[in-house]
Design a protein around this motif. Structure first.
Motif, PDB file in Angstrom:
ATOM      1  N   MET A 106       0.868  -0.986  -0.103  1.00 19.07           N
ATOM      2  CA  MET A 106      -0.041  -0.005   0.046  1.00 19.07           C
ATOM      3  C   MET A 106       0.861   1.292  -0.086  1.00 19.07           C
ATOM      4  N   GLU A 107       0.609   2.083  -0.808  1.00 21.09           N
ATOM      5  CA  GLU A 107       1.370   3.639  -0.864  1.00 21.09           C
ATOM      6  C   GLU A 107       0.718   4.181   0.040  1.00 21.09           C
ATOM      7  N   VAL A 108       1.512   4.934   0.978  1.00 21.95           N
ATOM      8  CA  VAL A 108       0.960   5.605   2.064  1.00 21.95           C
ATOM      9  C   VAL A 108       1.775   7.111   2.070  1.00 21.95           C
ATOM     10  N   GLY A 109       2.085   7.390   1.056  1.00 21.32           N
ATOM     11  CA  GLY A 109       2.856   8.792   0.785  1.00 21.32           C
ATOM     12  C   GLY A 109       1.879  10.011   0.863  1.00 21.32           C
ATOM     13  N   SER A 110       0.951   9.865   0.056  1.00 22.20           N
ATOM     14  CA  SER A 110      -0.062  11.210  -0.234  1.00 22.20           C
ATOM     15  C   SER A 110      -1.443  10.327  -0.483  1.00 22.20           C
ATOM     16  N   ILE A 111      -2.361  11.722  -0.182  1.00 22.13           N
ATOM     17  CA  ILE A 111      -3.836  11.255  -0.785  1.00 22.13           C
ATOM     18  C   ILE A 111      -3.963  12.302  -1.715  1.00 22.13           C
ATOM     19  N   ALA A 112      -4.554  11.914  -2.918  1.00 22.07           N
ATOM     20  CA  ALA A 112      -5.032  12.845  -3.672  1.00 22.07           C
ATOM     21  C   ALA A 112      -6.356  12.616  -4.334  1.00 22.07           C
ATOM     22  N   ARG A 113      -7.009  13.590  -4.701  1.00 18.71           N
ATOM     23  CA  ARG A 113      -8.370  13.718  -5.382  1.00 18.71           C
ATOM     24  C   ARG A 113      -8.721  14.799  -6.243  1.00 18.71           C
ATOM     25  N   GLU A 114      -9.552  14.484  -7.203  1.00 19.45           N
ATOM     26  CA  GLU A 114      -9.984  15.493  -8.170  1.00 19.45           C
ATOM     27  C   GLU A 114     -11.410  15.374  -8.201  1.00 19.45           C
ATOM     28  N   ILE A 115     -11.893  16.525  -7.897  1.00 17.39           N
ATOM     29  CA  ILE A 115     -13.610  16.559  -7.908  1.00 17.39           C
ATOM     30  C   ILE A 115     -14.164  17.859  -8.694  1.00 17.39           C
ATOM     31  N   HIS A 116     -15.224  17.586  -9.459  1.00 20.51           N
ATOM     32  CA  HIS A 116     -15.773  18.871 -10.038  1.00 20.51           C
ATOM     33  C   HIS A 116     -17.000  19.157  -8.997  1.00 20.51           C
ATOM     34  N   ILE A 117     -16.802  20.586  -8.772  1.00 21.79           N
ATOM     35  CA  ILE A 117     -17.846  21.144  -7.995  1.00 21.79           C
ATOM     36  C   ILE A 117     -18.538  22.105  -8.765  1.00 21.79           C
ATOM     37  N   ASP A 118     -20.201  22.216  -8.663  1.00 19.64           N
ATOM     38  CA  ASP A 118     -20.826  23.137  -9.292  1.00 19.64           C
ATOM     39  C   ASP A 118     -20.887  24.473  -8.496  1.00 19.64           C
ATOM     40  N   ALA A 119     -19.880  25.024  -8.428  1.00 18.10           N
ATOM     41  CA  ALA A 119     -19.538  26.283  -7.877  1.00 18.10           C
ATOM     42  C   ALA A 119     -18.427  27.334  -8.518  1.00 18.10           C
ATOM     43  N   THR A 120     -18.393  28.366  -8.401  1.00 12.43           N
ATOM     44  CA  THR A 120     -17.204  29.117  -8.902  1.00 12.43           C
ATOM     45  C   THR A 120     -15.950  29.007  -8.063  1.00 12.43           C
ATOM     46  N   PRO A 121     -14.999  28.950  -8.525  1.00 15.02           N
ATOM     47  CA  PRO A 121     -13.589  29.007  -7.674  1.00 15.02           C
ATOM     48  C   PRO A 121     -13.734  30.043  -6.503  1.00 15.02           C
ATOM     49  N   GLU A 122     -14.378  31.309  -6.672  1.00  8.84           N
ATOM     50  CA  GLU A 122     -14.505  32.260  -5.691  1.00  8.84           C
ATOM     51  C   GLU A 122     -15.276  31.501  -4.493  1.00  8.84           C
ATOM     52  N   VAL A 123     -16.434  30.877  -4.723  1.00 13.84           N
ATOM     53  CA  VAL A 123     -17.384  30.250  -3.882  1.00 13.84           C
ATOM     54  C   VAL A 123     -16.408  29.156  -3.001  1.00 13.84           C
ATOM     55  N   VAL A 124     -15.788  28.253  -3.694  1.00 13.58           N
ATOM     56  CA  VAL A 124     -15.072  27.070  -3.198  1.00 13.58           C
ATOM     57  C   VAL A 124     -13.911  27.462  -2.440  1.00 13.58           C
ATOM     58  N   TYR A 125     -13.197  28.626  -2.636  1.00  9.85           N
ATOM     59  CA  TYR A 125     -12.318  29.197  -1.865  1.00  9.85           C
ATOM     60  C   TYR A 125     -12.919  29.475  -0.478  1.00  9.85           C
ATOM     61  N   GLN A 126     -14.005  30.401  -0.498  1.00 13.81           N
ATOM     62  CA  GLN A 126     -14.664  30.494   0.749  1.00 13.81           C
ATOM     63  C   GLN A 126     -14.877  29.373   1.584  1.00 13.81           C
ATOM     64  N   VAL A 127     -15.301  28.329   0.907  1.00 13.41           N
ATOM     65  CA  VAL A 127     -15.767  26.904   1.792  1.00 13.41           C
ATOM     66  C   VAL A 127     -14.691  26.379   2.250  1.00 13.41           C
ATOM     67  N   VAL A 128     -13.485  26.383   1.587  1.00 14.26           N
ATOM     68  CA  VAL A 128     -12.313  25.706   2.152  1.00 14.26           C
ATOM     69  C   VAL A 128     -11.444  26.660   3.228  1.00 14.26           C
ATOM     70  N   SER A 129     -11.689  27.993   3.218  1.00 16.14           N
ATOM     71  CA  SER A 129     -10.696  28.530   3.896  1.00 16.14           C
ATOM     72  C   SER A 129     -11.531  29.443   5.172  1.00 16.14           C
ATOM     73  N   ARG A 130     -12.825  29.430   5.158  1.00 16.08           N
ATOM     74  CA  ARG A 130     -13.506  30.263   6.294  1.00 16.08           C
ATOM     75  C   ARG A 130     -14.075  29.212   7.199  1.00 16.08           C
ATOM     76  N   PRO A 131     -13.866  29.511   8.435  1.00 11.77           N
ATOM     77  CA  PRO A 131     -14.406  28.627   9.751  1.00 11.77           C
ATOM     78  C   PRO A 131     -15.908  28.456   9.565  1.00 11.77           C
ATOM     79  N   GLU A 132     -16.543  29.449   9.274  1.00 10.42           N
ATOM     80  CA  GLU A 132     -18.305  29.359   9.162  1.00 10.42           C
ATOM     81  C   GLU A 132     -18.506  28.203   7.977  1.00 10.42           C
ATOM     82  N   HIS A 133     -17.692  28.253   6.841  1.00 11.06           N
ATOM     83  CA  HIS A 133     -17.938  27.395   6.061  1.00 11.06           C
ATOM     84  C   HIS A 133     -17.490  25.819   6.332  1.00 11.06           C
ATOM     85  N   LEU A 134     -16.363  25.739   6.835  1.00  7.18           N
ATOM     86  CA  LEU A 134     -15.517  24.532   7.338  1.00  7.18           C
ATOM     87  C   LEU A 134     -16.442  23.738   8.422  1.00  7.18           C
TER      88      LEU A 134
END
Length: 152
Positions: A1-29
């Motif tokens: 089993m390779e245990v060096g890193s985890i990687a995923r690519e996922i399409h999200i139906d939201a703009t990068p601006e919205v996604v950025y807020q969702v991954v960087s703001r406590p109220e969204h986290l």
């Protein structure tokens, strides 16, 4: 089993601006990842914590923002020893790269640094499996929350 890193690519139906807020703001986290999140500022060097669960069984991890390049990249280090400042070799690095994709965003997620922690093989494999399972649970919640925020 390779245990060096985890990687995923996922399409999200939201703009990068919205996604950025969702991954960087406590109220969204807190809507998709931990039960509680605090972050003094989503800027390099900013610190905070995430807590999973409540009461005596709660688990809290400190985090330190490494990169904040809205709306393209947000990364942080976490899972350090108690009291240690997060740095390469003693923490895991989580990175969210956001790429415009039609009307949405291609999220390129990674978590690295497992081998660099110096854990014994059994501890390393258990931590890696635990994080794979966790991200497999939480990333779909991120997708749903970002789409919900975008629809508002």
């Amino acid at each position: 089993m390779e245990v060096g890193s985890i990687a995923r690519e996922i399409h999200i139906d939201a703009t990068p601006e919205v996604v950025y807020q969702v991954v960087s703001r406590p109220e969204h986290l807190r809507e998709w990842w931990p039960d509680e999140a605090e972050l003094d500022a989503p800027v390099p060097g900013g610190t905070g914590s995430v807590t999973f669960g409540s009461g005596p069984d709660a688990s809290t991890e400190r985090l330190t923002v490494v990169e904040a390049d809205p709306p393209r990249r947000f990364s942080f280090r976490w899972v350090t020893e108690d009291g240690a400042a997060a740095a390469p070799g003693n923490s895991l690095l989580v990175t969210f790269d956001l790429v415009p994709d039609g009307d949405g965003t291609l999220l390129r997620f990674s978590e690295t640094g497992f081998r660099e922690r110096g854990w014994e093989a059994a501890v390393l494999e258990e931590a890696y499996r635990d994080h794979v399972s966790g991200w497999d649970h939480f990333l779909p919640r991120l997708v749903a929350h970002a789409a919900e925020v975008a629809a508002r």
